[in-house]
Scaffold this active site. Structure first.
Site, mmCIF file in Angstrom:
data_model
loop_
_atom_site.group_PDB
_atom_site.id
_atom_site.type_symbol
_atom_site.label_atom_id
_atom_site.label_comp_id
_atom_site.label_asym_id
_atom_site.label_seq_id
_atom_site.Cartn_x
_atom_site.Cartn_y
_atom_site.Cartn_z
ATOM 1 N N HIS A 168 0.881 -1.314 -0.042
ATOM 2 C CA HIS A 168 0.113 -0.102 -0.234
ATOM 3 C C HIS A 168 0.953 1.213 -0.079
ATOM 4 O O HIS A 168 2.116 1.257 0.599
ATOM 5 C CB HIS A 168 -0.722 0.130 1.209
ATOM 6 C CG HIS A 168 -1.911 -0.939 1.612
ATOM 7 N ND1 HIS A 168 -1.463 -2.193 2.193
ATOM 8 C CD2 HIS A 168 -3.217 -1.195 1.065
ATOM 9 C CE1 HIS A 168 -2.597 -2.708 2.200
ATOM 10 N NE2 HIS A 168 -3.608 -2.294 1.698
ATOM 11 N N ASP A 221 1.820 2.195 3.571
ATOM 12 C CA ASP A 221 2.975 1.157 4.014
ATOM 13 C C ASP A 221 4.260 1.602 4.208
ATOM 14 O O ASP A 221 5.236 1.320 4.858
ATOM 15 C CB ASP A 221 2.962 -0.115 3.357
ATOM 16 C CG ASP A 221 1.722 -1.049 3.564
ATOM 17 O OD1 ASP A 221 0.761 -0.687 4.400
ATOM 18 O OD2 ASP A 221 1.324 -1.730 2.666
#
Ligand SMILES: [Mn+2]
Length: 438
Positions: A101, A104
Protein backbone atom coordinates in the site's frame (compact mmCIF):
# COMPACT_ATOMS: atom_id res chain seq x y z
CA UNK A 1 26.02 -5.26 -0.51
CA UNK A 2 25.73 -5.21 3.27
CA UNK A 3 23.29 -7.69 4.75
CA UNK A 4 20.75 -6.48 7.29
CA UNK A 5 19.92 -9.97 8.58
CA UNK A 6 23.21 -11.86 8.13
CA UNK A 7 22.22 -14.59 10.58
CA UNK A 8 19.44 -15.76 8.22
CA UNK A 9 20.68 -17.87 5.31
CA UNK A 10 19.58 -18.04 1.70
CA UNK A 11 16.61 -20.43 1.53
CA UNK A 12 17.04 -23.23 -1.01
CA UNK A 13 15.23 -26.38 -2.08
CA UNK A 14 16.63 -29.42 -0.27
CA UNK A 15 13.91 -32.01 -0.91
CA UNK A 16 11.24 -33.73 1.21
CA UNK A 17 13.76 -35.37 3.55
CA UNK A 18 15.31 -32.10 4.69
CA UNK A 19 14.94 -31.10 8.33
CA UNK A 20 16.57 -27.71 7.81
CA UNK A 21 13.99 -25.12 8.93
CA UNK A 22 15.48 -22.63 6.42
CA UNK A 23 15.00 -24.94 3.43
CA UNK A 24 12.15 -25.71 1.05
CA UNK A 25 11.09 -29.35 1.06
CA UNK A 26 8.68 -29.07 -1.88
CA UNK A 27 9.06 -25.64 -3.48
CA UNK A 28 11.60 -26.22 -6.21
CA UNK A 29 11.17 -23.11 -8.40
CA UNK A 30 12.44 -24.60 -11.67
CA UNK A 31 10.82 -28.03 -11.35
CA UNK A 32 8.42 -28.43 -14.25
CA UNK A 33 4.81 -29.35 -13.42
CA UNK A 34 2.20 -29.60 -16.19
CA UNK A 35 4.62 -28.07 -18.65
CA UNK A 36 5.84 -25.03 -16.74
CA UNK A 37 8.20 -24.28 -13.86
CA UNK A 38 6.65 -24.31 -10.41
CA UNK A 39 7.49 -20.66 -9.87
CA UNK A 40 5.31 -19.66 -12.82
CA UNK A 41 2.30 -21.53 -11.42
CA UNK A 42 2.40 -19.44 -8.26
CA UNK A 43 3.97 -16.02 -8.87
CA UNK A 44 4.51 -15.91 -5.09
CA UNK A 45 4.44 -12.45 -3.60
CA UNK A 46 5.35 -11.01 -0.19
CA UNK A 47 3.05 -8.38 1.33
CA UNK A 48 4.98 -5.38 2.59
CA UNK A 49 2.28 -4.46 5.12
CA UNK A 50 2.41 -7.75 7.02
CA UNK A 51 6.10 -8.49 6.50
CA UNK A 52 7.50 -5.09 7.46
CA UNK A 53 4.78 -3.13 9.31
CA UNK A 54 2.34 -3.35 12.21
CA UNK A 55 4.84 -5.45 14.18
CA UNK A 56 2.31 -7.29 16.28
CA UNK A 57 -0.04 -4.44 17.20
CA UNK A 58 -3.53 -5.72 17.97
CA UNK A 59 -6.60 -4.17 19.64
CA UNK A 60 -5.33 -5.39 23.01
CA UNK A 61 -1.67 -4.47 22.92
CA UNK A 62 1.26 -2.72 21.30
CA UNK A 63 4.06 -3.93 19.04
CA UNK A 64 5.88 -7.10 20.09
CA UNK A 65 8.19 -7.80 17.18
CA UNK A 66 11.95 -7.56 17.24
CA UNK A 67 12.94 -5.79 14.01
CA UNK A 68 16.56 -4.79 14.57
CA UNK A 69 16.77 -2.75 11.36
CA UNK A 70 14.10 -0.26 12.51
CA UNK A 71 15.42 3.14 13.58
CA UNK A 72 13.98 5.18 16.47
CA UNK A 73 12.07 7.55 14.15
CA UNK A 74 9.69 6.58 11.34
CA UNK A 75 11.09 9.09 8.84
CA UNK A 76 11.89 8.81 5.13
CA UNK A 77 15.44 7.57 5.77
CA UNK A 78 14.12 4.77 7.98
CA UNK A 79 11.46 3.92 5.39
CA UNK A 80 14.15 3.70 2.69
CA UNK A 81 16.24 1.36 4.82
CA UNK A 82 13.17 -0.78 5.52
CA UNK A 83 12.66 -1.26 1.77
CA UNK A 84 16.22 -2.57 1.43
CA UNK A 85 15.62 -5.05 4.24
CA UNK A 86 12.37 -6.13 2.55
CA UNK A 87 14.20 -6.91 -0.68
CA UNK A 88 16.83 -8.89 1.25
CA UNK A 89 13.98 -10.95 2.76
CA UNK A 90 12.37 -11.45 -0.68
CA UNK A 91 15.67 -12.52 -2.18
CA UNK A 92 16.49 -14.93 0.63
CA UNK A 93 13.01 -16.47 0.27
CA UNK A 94 13.27 -16.64 -3.56
CA UNK A 95 10.11 -14.53 -3.61
CA UNK A 96 9.63 -13.28 -7.19
CA UNK A 97 7.01 -10.58 -6.43
CA UNK A 98 5.84 -8.12 -3.80
CA UNK A 99 2.81 -5.91 -3.06
CA UNK A 100 2.40 -2.78 -0.97
CA UNK A 101 0.00 0.00 0.00
CA UNK A 102 1.18 3.57 -0.54
CA UNK A 103 1.13 4.33 3.20
CA UNK A 104 2.98 1.13 4.17
CA UNK A 105 6.16 2.26 2.54
CA UNK A 106 6.42 5.99 3.24
CA UNK A 107 5.35 8.20 6.16
CA UNK A 108 2.44 10.57 5.69
CA UNK A 109 3.47 14.26 5.65
CA UNK A 110 1.62 17.35 6.85
CA UNK A 111 0.06 17.94 3.41
CA UNK A 112 -0.78 15.80 0.39
CA UNK A 113 2.13 17.38 -1.49
CA UNK A 114 4.55 16.50 1.31
CA UNK A 115 3.16 12.96 1.53
CA UNK A 116 3.63 12.48 -2.22
CA UNK A 117 7.18 13.77 -1.91
CA UNK A 118 7.93 11.27 0.86
CA UNK A 119 6.51 8.49 -1.29
CA UNK A 120 8.65 9.56 -4.25
CA UNK A 121 11.79 9.36 -2.11
CA UNK A 122 10.99 5.79 -1.10
CA UNK A 123 9.88 4.78 -4.60
CA UNK A 124 13.38 5.68 -5.81
CA UNK A 125 14.75 2.98 -3.52
CA UNK A 126 12.13 0.51 -4.75
CA UNK A 127 13.21 1.24 -8.31
CA UNK A 128 16.88 0.63 -7.46
CA UNK A 129 16.10 -2.56 -5.55
CA UNK A 130 13.90 -3.93 -8.35
CA UNK A 131 16.75 -3.33 -10.79
CA UNK A 132 19.32 -4.86 -8.41
CA UNK A 133 17.35 -7.99 -7.42
CA UNK A 134 14.86 -8.70 -10.21
CA UNK A 135 12.06 -9.00 -7.62
CA UNK A 136 8.98 -7.49 -9.29
CA UNK A 137 5.78 -5.74 -8.23
CA UNK A 138 2.67 -7.91 -8.52
CA UNK A 139 0.19 -5.15 -7.78
CA UNK A 140 -0.13 -1.81 -6.10
CA UNK A 141 -2.84 -0.42 -3.89
CA UNK A 142 -3.66 2.58 -1.70
CA UNK A 143 -4.54 2.70 1.98
CA UNK A 144 -7.93 4.43 1.96
CA UNK A 145 -8.96 3.36 5.45
CA UNK A 146 -6.32 4.16 8.08
CA UNK A 147 -6.45 7.95 8.26
CA UNK A 148 -9.35 9.59 10.19
CA UNK A 149 -10.39 11.39 6.98
CA UNK A 150 -11.73 7.98 5.87
CA UNK A 151 -13.82 7.29 8.96
CA UNK A 152 -16.96 7.12 6.78
CA UNK A 153 -15.19 5.33 3.93
CA UNK A 154 -13.33 6.78 0.95
CA UNK A 155 -15.16 6.38 -2.37
CA UNK A 156 -18.39 5.75 -0.42
CA UNK A 157 -17.95 8.53 2.13
CA UNK A 158 -20.77 10.96 2.91
CA UNK A 159 -18.03 13.62 2.69
CA UNK A 160 -17.11 14.66 -0.87
CA UNK A 161 -13.67 15.90 0.24
CA UNK A 162 -12.84 12.39 1.46
CA UNK A 163 -13.72 11.09 -2.01
CA UNK A 164 -11.54 13.77 -3.60
CA UNK A 165 -8.57 13.01 -1.32
CA UNK A 166 -8.93 9.29 -2.07
CA UNK A 167 -8.97 10.07 -5.80
CA UNK A 168 -5.75 12.05 -5.47
CA UNK A 169 -4.20 9.19 -3.50
CA UNK A 170 -5.15 6.51 -6.06
CA UNK A 171 -3.97 8.78 -8.88
CA UNK A 172 -0.55 8.88 -7.24
CA UNK A 173 -0.62 5.13 -6.45
CA UNK A 174 -1.31 4.38 -10.13
CA UNK A 175 1.58 6.61 -11.19
CA UNK A 176 3.87 4.77 -8.76
CA UNK A 177 2.56 1.38 -9.95
CA UNK A 178 3.35 2.39 -13.52
CA UNK A 179 6.81 3.63 -12.57
CA UNK A 180 7.64 0.37 -10.77
CA UNK A 181 6.29 -1.87 -13.52
CA UNK A 182 3.45 -3.39 -11.46
CA UNK A 183 1.42 -6.09 -13.17
CA UNK A 184 -1.78 -4.93 -11.52
CA UNK A 185 -3.66 -2.65 -9.15
CA UNK A 186 -6.07 -3.80 -6.42
CA UNK A 187 -9.13 -2.04 -5.06
CA UNK A 188 -9.61 -3.16 -1.48
CA UNK A 189 -12.61 -1.64 0.20
CA UNK A 190 -11.23 -0.90 3.62
CA UNK A 191 -14.20 1.03 4.95
CA UNK A 192 -16.41 0.97 1.85
CA UNK A 193 -19.59 -0.12 3.60
CA UNK A 194 -21.78 1.00 6.47
CA UNK A 195 -22.21 0.57 10.20
CA UNK A 196 -25.84 1.71 10.37
CA UNK A 197 -28.40 1.74 7.58
CA UNK A 198 -30.43 4.52 9.28
CA UNK A 199 -27.74 7.09 8.45
CA UNK A 200 -26.77 5.64 5.06
CA UNK A 201 -27.77 6.45 1.49
CA UNK A 202 -26.77 3.11 0.03
CA UNK A 203 -27.54 3.93 -3.59
CA UNK A 204 -25.50 7.12 -3.50
CA UNK A 205 -22.57 5.34 -1.88
CA UNK A 206 -22.53 2.41 -4.32
CA UNK A 207 -22.98 4.74 -7.32
CA UNK A 208 -20.00 6.77 -6.09
CA UNK A 209 -17.89 3.63 -5.62
CA UNK A 210 -18.49 2.81 -9.28
CA UNK A 211 -17.77 6.42 -10.28
CA UNK A 212 -14.47 6.20 -8.39
CA UNK A 213 -13.42 2.93 -10.05
CA UNK A 214 -14.25 4.33 -13.50
CA UNK A 215 -12.04 7.36 -12.74
CA UNK A 216 -9.19 5.02 -11.78
CA UNK A 217 -9.59 2.91 -14.92
CA UNK A 218 -9.75 6.05 -17.08
CA UNK A 219 -6.66 7.57 -15.47
CA UNK A 220 -4.71 4.33 -15.87
CA UNK A 221 -5.51 4.43 -19.57
CA UNK A 222 -4.50 8.07 -19.79
CA UNK A 223 -1.03 7.46 -18.31
CA UNK A 224 -0.46 4.15 -20.11
CA UNK A 225 -0.72 1.87 -17.08
CA UNK A 226 -1.81 -1.46 -18.63
CA UNK A 227 -1.79 -3.56 -15.46
CA UNK A 228 -4.85 -5.60 -14.53
CA UNK A 229 -7.29 -4.09 -12.03
CA UNK A 230 -8.57 -6.33 -9.24
CA UNK A 231 -11.49 -6.01 -6.82
CA UNK A 232 -11.07 -7.78 -3.48
CA UNK A 233 -14.13 -8.99 -1.57
CA UNK A 234 -14.46 -8.81 2.20
CA UNK A 235 -17.87 -9.11 3.85
CA UNK A 236 -17.29 -7.29 7.15
CA UNK A 237 -14.60 -5.66 9.27
CA UNK A 238 -14.20 -2.89 9.93
CA UNK A 239 -17.73 -1.99 8.85
CA UNK A 240 -20.72 -4.17 9.62
CA UNK A 241 -21.54 -4.63 5.95
CA UNK A 242 -19.00 -4.00 3.21
CA UNK A 243 -20.29 -3.50 -0.34
CA UNK A 244 -17.64 -5.90 -1.71
CA UNK A 245 -19.18 -8.74 0.32
CA UNK A 246 -18.15 -11.72 -1.84
CA UNK A 247 -17.44 -12.67 -5.45
CA UNK A 248 -21.09 -12.85 -6.42
CA UNK A 249 -21.81 -9.39 -5.00
CA UNK A 250 -18.66 -7.89 -6.55
CA UNK A 251 -19.22 -9.40 -9.99
CA UNK A 252 -22.81 -8.17 -9.96
CA UNK A 253 -21.53 -4.69 -9.06
CA UNK A 254 -18.93 -4.75 -11.86
CA UNK A 255 -21.55 -5.85 -14.40
CA UNK A 256 -24.19 -3.40 -13.19
CA UNK A 257 -21.80 -0.43 -13.49
CA UNK A 258 -20.04 -1.26 -16.76
CA UNK A 259 -16.75 -2.36 -15.20
CA UNK A 260 -16.91 -6.07 -16.05
CA UNK A 261 -14.37 -5.90 -18.86
CA UNK A 262 -11.93 -3.76 -16.85
CA UNK A 263 -11.69 -5.41 -13.43
CA UNK A 264 -11.10 -8.98 -12.27
CA UNK A 265 -11.21 -10.42 -8.75
CA UNK A 266 -8.56 -10.82 -6.07
CA UNK A 267 -9.72 -13.57 -3.70
CA UNK A 268 -8.50 -13.88 -0.13
CA UNK A 269 -9.06 -17.09 1.84
CA UNK A 270 -9.84 -15.44 5.16
CA UNK A 271 -12.25 -12.99 3.54
CA UNK A 272 -14.03 -15.91 1.84
CA UNK A 273 -14.50 -17.67 5.18
CA UNK A 274 -15.78 -14.45 6.80
CA UNK A 275 -18.44 -14.42 4.06
CA UNK A 276 -19.46 -17.96 4.96
CA UNK A 277 -17.74 -19.43 1.89
CA UNK A 278 -14.61 -21.44 1.29
CA UNK A 279 -11.80 -20.01 -0.81
CA UNK A 280 -12.36 -22.75 -3.39
CA UNK A 281 -16.02 -21.74 -3.69
CA UNK A 282 -14.98 -18.15 -4.34
CA UNK A 283 -12.29 -19.12 -6.85
CA UNK A 284 -14.54 -21.51 -8.74
CA UNK A 285 -17.30 -18.89 -8.87
CA UNK A 286 -14.92 -16.22 -10.21
CA UNK A 287 -13.25 -18.56 -12.67
CA UNK A 288 -16.48 -19.89 -14.18
CA UNK A 289 -17.58 -16.28 -14.76
CA UNK A 290 -14.23 -15.27 -16.27
CA UNK A 291 -13.20 -13.05 -13.34
CA UNK A 292 -10.35 -15.04 -11.79
CA UNK A 293 -7.51 -12.59 -11.30
CA UNK A 294 -5.25 -13.05 -8.30
CA UNK A 295 -5.18 -14.65 -4.85
CA UNK A 296 -4.36 -13.32 -1.40
CA UNK A 297 -3.04 -16.51 0.15
CA UNK A 298 -3.71 -16.88 3.85
CA UNK A 299 -5.99 -18.73 6.25
CA UNK A 300 -8.33 -17.89 9.10
CA UNK A 301 -9.00 -19.74 12.30
CA UNK A 302 -12.35 -21.47 12.38
CA UNK A 303 -12.63 -20.86 16.14
CA UNK A 304 -12.01 -17.11 15.81
CA UNK A 305 -14.63 -15.03 14.04
CA UNK A 306 -12.29 -12.37 12.70
CA UNK A 307 -9.70 -11.87 10.01
CA UNK A 308 -6.59 -13.48 11.50
CA UNK A 309 -4.52 -13.51 8.27
CA UNK A 310 -2.53 -16.62 9.16
CA UNK A 311 -0.12 -18.35 6.83
CA UNK A 312 -1.66 -21.19 4.79
CA UNK A 313 -0.48 -24.61 5.98
CA UNK A 314 -3.53 -26.75 5.22
CA UNK A 315 -2.69 -29.20 2.43
CA UNK A 316 -6.36 -29.87 1.61
CA UNK A 317 -6.89 -26.17 0.97
CA UNK A 318 -3.84 -25.79 -1.27
CA UNK A 319 -4.79 -28.92 -3.25
CA UNK A 320 -8.28 -27.47 -3.84
CA UNK A 321 -6.88 -24.08 -4.86
CA UNK A 322 -4.35 -25.61 -7.24
CA UNK A 323 -6.95 -27.93 -8.82
CA UNK A 324 -9.05 -24.87 -9.70
CA UNK A 325 -6.08 -22.85 -10.94
CA UNK A 326 -4.89 -25.72 -13.14
CA UNK A 327 -8.40 -26.37 -14.45
CA UNK A 328 -8.76 -22.77 -15.59
CA UNK A 329 -5.28 -22.45 -17.07
CA UNK A 330 -3.49 -20.70 -14.20
CA UNK A 331 -2.78 -17.04 -13.53
CA UNK A 332 -2.71 -14.63 -16.45
CA UNK A 333 -1.52 -11.56 -14.55
CA UNK A 334 -2.04 -12.50 -10.90
CA UNK A 335 -0.20 -14.51 -8.31
CA UNK A 336 -0.31 -15.90 -4.79
CA UNK A 337 0.30 -12.92 -2.54
CA UNK A 338 0.93 -13.90 1.09
CA UNK A 339 -1.48 -11.51 2.75
CA UNK A 340 -0.50 -13.18 5.99
CA UNK A 341 1.27 -12.25 9.18
CA UNK A 342 3.12 -14.18 11.84
CA UNK A 343 1.35 -14.48 15.20
CA UNK A 344 1.96 -11.67 17.67
CA UNK A 345 4.03 -13.94 19.89
CA UNK A 346 6.17 -15.16 16.96
CA UNK A 347 8.30 -12.10 17.42
CA UNK A 348 11.67 -12.89 15.81
CA UNK A 349 12.77 -12.14 12.21
CA UNK A 350 13.32 -15.89 11.78
CA UNK A 351 9.57 -16.44 12.27
CA UNK A 352 8.89 -14.36 9.14
CA UNK A 353 10.98 -16.89 7.22
CA UNK A 354 9.44 -20.00 8.76
CA UNK A 355 6.00 -18.62 7.93
CA UNK A 356 6.71 -17.93 4.26
CA UNK A 357 8.64 -21.18 3.79
CA UNK A 358 5.67 -23.11 5.22
CA UNK A 359 3.19 -21.36 2.95
CA UNK A 360 5.30 -21.81 -0.18
CA UNK A 361 5.96 -25.47 0.60
CA UNK A 362 2.29 -26.20 1.29
CA UNK A 363 1.33 -24.70 -2.07
CA UNK A 364 4.14 -26.57 -3.85
CA UNK A 365 3.03 -29.88 -2.39
CA UNK A 366 -0.58 -28.97 -3.20
CA UNK A 367 0.41 -28.30 -6.82
CA UNK A 368 2.18 -31.66 -7.14
CA UNK A 369 -0.81 -33.53 -5.67
CA UNK A 370 -3.31 -31.64 -7.84
CA UNK A 371 -1.24 -32.30 -10.98
CA UNK A 372 -1.08 -36.02 -10.18
CA UNK A 373 -4.84 -36.18 -9.62
CA UNK A 374 -5.37 -34.47 -12.96
CA UNK A 375 -2.91 -36.76 -14.73
CA UNK A 376 -4.83 -39.77 -13.39
CA UNK A 377 -8.16 -38.12 -14.17
CA UNK A 378 -9.68 -39.54 -10.99
CA UNK A 379 -12.15 -36.88 -9.88
CA UNK A 380 -12.92 -35.73 -13.42
CA UNK A 381 -14.09 -39.20 -14.43
CA UNK A 382 -16.26 -39.55 -11.34
CA UNK A 383 -17.85 -36.13 -11.78
CA UNK A 384 -18.43 -36.73 -15.48
CA UNK A 385 -20.21 -39.98 -14.66
CA UNK A 386 -22.35 -38.23 -12.04
CA UNK A 387 -23.66 -35.88 -14.74
CA UNK A 388 -23.90 -38.48 -17.52
CA UNK A 389 -27.71 -38.17 -17.71
CA UNK A 390 -27.02 -34.88 -19.54
CA UNK A 391 -24.79 -36.51 -22.18
CA UNK A 392 -27.49 -38.36 -24.12
CA UNK A 393 -31.25 -38.81 -24.35
CA UNK A 394 -33.50 -36.25 -22.70
CA UNK A 395 -30.58 -34.45 -20.99
CA UNK A 396 -28.75 -33.82 -24.25
CA UNK A 397 -32.01 -32.71 -25.87
CA UNK A 398 -32.71 -30.19 -23.04
CA UNK A 399 -29.20 -28.74 -23.25
CA UNK A 400 -29.55 -28.48 -27.03
CA UNK A 401 -32.62 -26.28 -26.53
CA UNK A 402 -35.08 -28.78 -27.98
CA UNK A 403 -37.55 -28.72 -25.08
CA UNK A 404 -39.94 -26.51 -23.15
CA UNK A 405 -42.23 -27.04 -20.16
CA UNK A 406 -44.97 -28.58 -22.30
CA UNK A 407 -42.72 -31.14 -23.99
CA UNK A 408 -41.06 -32.03 -20.66
CA UNK A 409 -44.47 -32.57 -19.10
CA UNK A 410 -45.38 -34.88 -21.99
CA UNK A 411 -42.06 -36.75 -21.52
CA UNK A 412 -42.68 -37.24 -17.79
CA UNK A 413 -46.36 -38.18 -18.25
CA UNK A 414 -45.24 -40.94 -20.61
CA UNK A 415 -42.33 -42.07 -18.39
CA UNK A 416 -44.17 -41.90 -15.05
CA UNK A 417 -41.25 -41.06 -12.72
CA UNK A 418 -37.56 -40.20 -12.48
CA UNK A 419 -35.11 -43.02 -13.09
CA UNK A 420 -31.36 -43.54 -12.83
CA UNK A 421 -30.50 -41.39 -9.78
CA UNK A 422 -26.89 -42.17 -8.82
CA UNK A 423 -25.26 -41.91 -5.39
CA UNK A 424 -23.40 -38.71 -4.51
CA UNK A 425 -20.57 -40.89 -3.16
CA UNK A 426 -19.20 -37.97 -1.12
CA UNK A 427 -17.28 -40.27 1.22
CA UNK A 428 -15.76 -42.10 -1.74
CA UNK A 429 -14.64 -38.78 -3.25
CA UNK A 430 -13.07 -37.85 0.07
CA UNK A 431 -11.27 -41.20 0.22
CA UNK A 432 -9.96 -40.76 -3.32
CA UNK A 433 -8.56 -37.33 -2.41
CA UNK A 434 -6.96 -38.80 0.71
CA UNK A 435 -5.32 -41.49 -1.41
CA UNK A 436 -3.29 -38.70 -3.03
CA UNK A 437 -2.60 -36.84 0.18
CA UNK A 438 -1.36 -39.69 2.37
MN1 LIG B 1 -7.50 -10.69 5.72
Amino acid sequence: MAEYIPNIPQVKFEGPQSTNPFAFRHYNPDEVVEGKPMKDHFNFSAAFWHTMRMNGVDPFGSATMSRPWEGPVDDVANAQKRVKVFFEICQKLQMPYFCFHDRDVAPEGATLAETNKNLDEVVKVFKDEIARTGVKMLWGTANLFGNPRYMHGAATSCNADSFAYAAAQVKKALEVSLELGAKGYTFWGGREGYMCLWNTNMKREVDNLARFMHMAVDYAKEIGFTGQFYFEPKPKEPTKHQYDFDSAACINFLRAYGLADKVKMNIETNHATLAGHTVEHELEYCAMQGFLGSIDANAGDMLLGWDTDQFPTDIYMTVKIMLILLKYGGFKTGGLNFDAKVRRDSWTPEDVFFAHIGGMDTFAKGLKIAAQMRADGVLDEMVQKRYSSWDSGIGAEIEAGKHDFKSLEAYMLAKGNVEGIVSGNQELYENVVNRYIF
